[in-house]
Motif scaffolding. Structure first.
Motif, short mmCIF file in Angstrom:
data_model
loop_
_atom_site.label_atom_id
_atom_site.label_comp_id
_atom_site.label_asym_id
_atom_site.label_seq_id
_atom_site.Cartn_x
_atom_site.Cartn_y
_atom_site.Cartn_z
N GLN A 1 46.44 3.31 -12.66
CA GLN A 1 47.46 4.16 -13.29
C GLN A 1 47.55 3.90 -14.78
O GLN A 1 47.81 4.82 -15.56
CB GLN A 1 48.80 3.92 -12.61
N LEU A 2 47.31 2.66 -15.19
CA LEU A 2 47.30 2.34 -16.62
C LEU A 2 46.13 3.04 -17.31
O LEU A 2 46.30 3.65 -18.38
CB LEU A 2 47.21 0.83 -16.83
N ASN A 3 44.95 2.97 -16.68
CA ASN A 3 43.78 3.65 -17.24
C ASN A 3 43.99 5.16 -17.29
O ASN A 3 43.61 5.83 -18.25
CB ASN A 3 42.54 3.33 -16.42
N THR A 4 44.61 5.69 -16.24
CA THR A 4 44.90 7.12 -16.19
C THR A 4 45.85 7.52 -17.30
O THR A 4 45.68 8.55 -17.95
CB THR A 4 45.50 7.49 -14.82
N SER A 5 46.87 6.70 -17.52
CA SER A 5 47.85 6.98 -18.57
C SER A 5 47.19 6.97 -19.94
O SER A 5 47.48 7.83 -20.79
CB SER A 5 48.98 5.95 -18.52
N GLU A 6 46.28 6.02 -20.15
CA GLU A 6 45.58 5.95 -21.44
C GLU A 6 44.69 7.17 -21.63
O GLU A 6 44.62 7.73 -22.74
CB GLU A 6 44.75 4.67 -21.50
N ARG A 7 44.01 7.59 -20.57
CA ARG A 7 43.15 8.77 -20.67
C ARG A 7 43.97 10.02 -20.89
O ARG A 7 43.60 10.89 -21.69
CB ARG A 7 42.32 8.91 -19.38
N ARG A 8 45.12 10.14 -20.20
CA ARG A 8 46.00 11.29 -20.39
C ARG A 8 46.49 11.36 -21.84
O ARG A 8 46.53 12.43 -22.45
CB ARG A 8 47.20 11.20 -19.45
N SER A 9 46.85 10.19 -22.36
CA SER A 9 47.33 10.13 -23.75
C SER A 9 46.24 10.57 -24.72
O SER A 9 46.50 11.30 -25.67
CB SER A 9 47.79 8.71 -24.07
N ALA A 10 45.00 10.12 -24.44
CA ALA A 10 43.88 10.49 -25.31
C ALA A 10 43.64 12.00 -25.28
O ALA A 10 43.27 12.60 -26.30
CB ALA A 10 42.62 9.74 -24.90
N LEU A 11 43.84 12.61 -24.13
CA LEU A 11 43.61 14.05 -24.00
C LEU A 11 44.76 14.87 -24.55
O LEU A 11 44.56 15.90 -25.20
CB LEU A 11 43.40 14.42 -22.53
N GLU A 12 45.98 14.43 -24.32
CA GLU A 12 47.17 15.22 -24.65
C GLU A 12 47.67 15.00 -26.07
O GLU A 12 48.05 15.96 -26.74
CB GLU A 12 48.31 14.88 -23.68
N ASN A 13 47.72 13.77 -26.50
CA ASN A 13 48.40 13.44 -27.75
C ASN A 13 47.53 13.70 -28.97
O ASN A 13 46.32 13.48 -28.95
CB ASN A 13 48.86 11.99 -27.74
N THR A 14 48.18 14.14 -29.99
CA THR A 14 47.48 14.45 -31.24
C THR A 14 47.17 13.18 -32.02
O THR A 14 48.03 12.30 -32.16
CB THR A 14 48.36 15.36 -32.13
N ASP A 15 45.92 13.10 -32.49
CA ASP A 15 45.56 12.06 -33.45
C ASP A 15 46.05 12.57 -34.82
O ASP A 15 45.38 13.37 -35.47
CB ASP A 15 44.05 11.85 -33.46
N VAL A 16 47.25 12.13 -35.20
CA VAL A 16 47.93 12.71 -36.36
C VAL A 16 47.09 12.59 -37.63
O VAL A 16 46.96 13.55 -38.40
CB VAL A 16 49.31 12.05 -36.56
N ALA A 17 46.50 11.42 -37.85
CA ALA A 17 45.71 11.23 -39.07
C ALA A 17 44.54 12.19 -39.11
O ALA A 17 44.26 12.83 -40.14
CB ALA A 17 45.22 9.79 -39.15
#
Length: 282
Positions: free
Chosen positions: A233-249
């Protein structure tokens, strides 16, 4: 005279529109913190996120099952351990009862303690679990799914605990009957009968030792599976974050680059438009 608009480069107009739309999406991703807000913006990422959501939901149900199963398994382990200790005491009493120098009143004291242990065993085998049901229930074992194609029974059945105790020679007996036979042998039995019951007491200790060991293995298995799911679930959360969240910089850098490209496209278009106008009126 031909319309000036008909001579404008269509691809230049389209490029400006595309750049404007991309700028708007990039600006939206920066403000919302989401790399995309519609499936059409990132189809492959959307499909992967859908798959991740389904798997996360399944793993959450497995985690809930493990939590409930662990509570039951630990309660069963503790209860069986208590019975096992009582059975060990039962064997000690039978060893003492086989001493032929004992007076009848001494054997009566042993029989009374054995009766107390028998009552304790009957209560423990009928104990309620932490959810209000029978901890050791009759019938088929209740199993819980903790992984794909993996089912576990958190507690043994009543039959497995107190109904099928191997006393040798292919014979089995219930815990309550064995205790009654032991008590009768102590009170009124012959030395030979008490010796047979001493062997049965050993069978009881072996039986419950095996049950306690099995429960310990099950509890460890549930804990290991829970840790594995937590890591997943931790790995899944990290992957979800990488897909969903914007790399602001990166998004800000892209936003600035797109603005430069749009400005250049507009200047090129304006220059082309002026040239076309001069050609038309020249």
């Amino acid at each position: 005279m031909d319309s000036i608009n008909r001579t404008r480069p269509v691809n230049a107009i389209q490029r400006q529109n595309d750049l404007s739309q991309l700028i708007a999406r990039t600006e939206e991703s920066i403000s919302t913190g989401k790399s995309f807000n519609r499936p059409s913006e990132a189809p492959s990422s959307w499909l992967e996120l859908s798959s991740i959501s389904r798997q996360s939901s399944i793993e959450s149900s497995w985690t809930n099952n493990i939590g409930r199963a662990r509570v039951l398994a630990q309660q069963a382990e503790s209860t069986l351990d208590t019975i096992s200790n009582g059975v060990i005491r039962t064997r000690e009493l039978m060893v003492l009862a086989n001493n032929e120098t004992l007076a009848p009143q001494d054997r009566e004291i042993i029989a009374i303690e054995l009766e107390s242990l028998q009552n304790q065993f009957n209560q423990l085998t009928q104990v309620k679990d932490n959810y209000g049901g029978q901890l050791f229930h009759s019938g088929d074992p209740i199993k819980m799914r903790i992984d794909t194609n993996v089912l576990v029974a958190p507690a043994p059945t009543l039959q497995a605990v107190a109904g099928n105790i191997d006393i040798g020679g292919g014979a089995t007996e219930t815990l309550d009957t064995l205790m009654t036979d032991l008590i009768n042998a102590v009170r009124t039995g012959t030395p030979a009968e008490r010796l047979v019951q001493l062997d049965h007491a050993k069978s009881m200790t072996d039986h419950f030792s095996t049950l306690v060991g099995g429960q310990g293995i099950l509890v460890n298995r549930l804990e290991e599976q829970e840790l594995r799911l937590q890591e997943s679930q931790l790995n899944t959360s990290e992957r979800r974050s990488a897909l969903e969240n914007t790399d602001v910089a990166a998004a800000i850098s892209q936003f600035k680059s797109l603005l430069v490209n749009l400005e250049a496209a507009q200047q090129l278009y304006a220059q082309t438009a002026r040239t076309s106008l001069i050609q038309l009126i020249g």
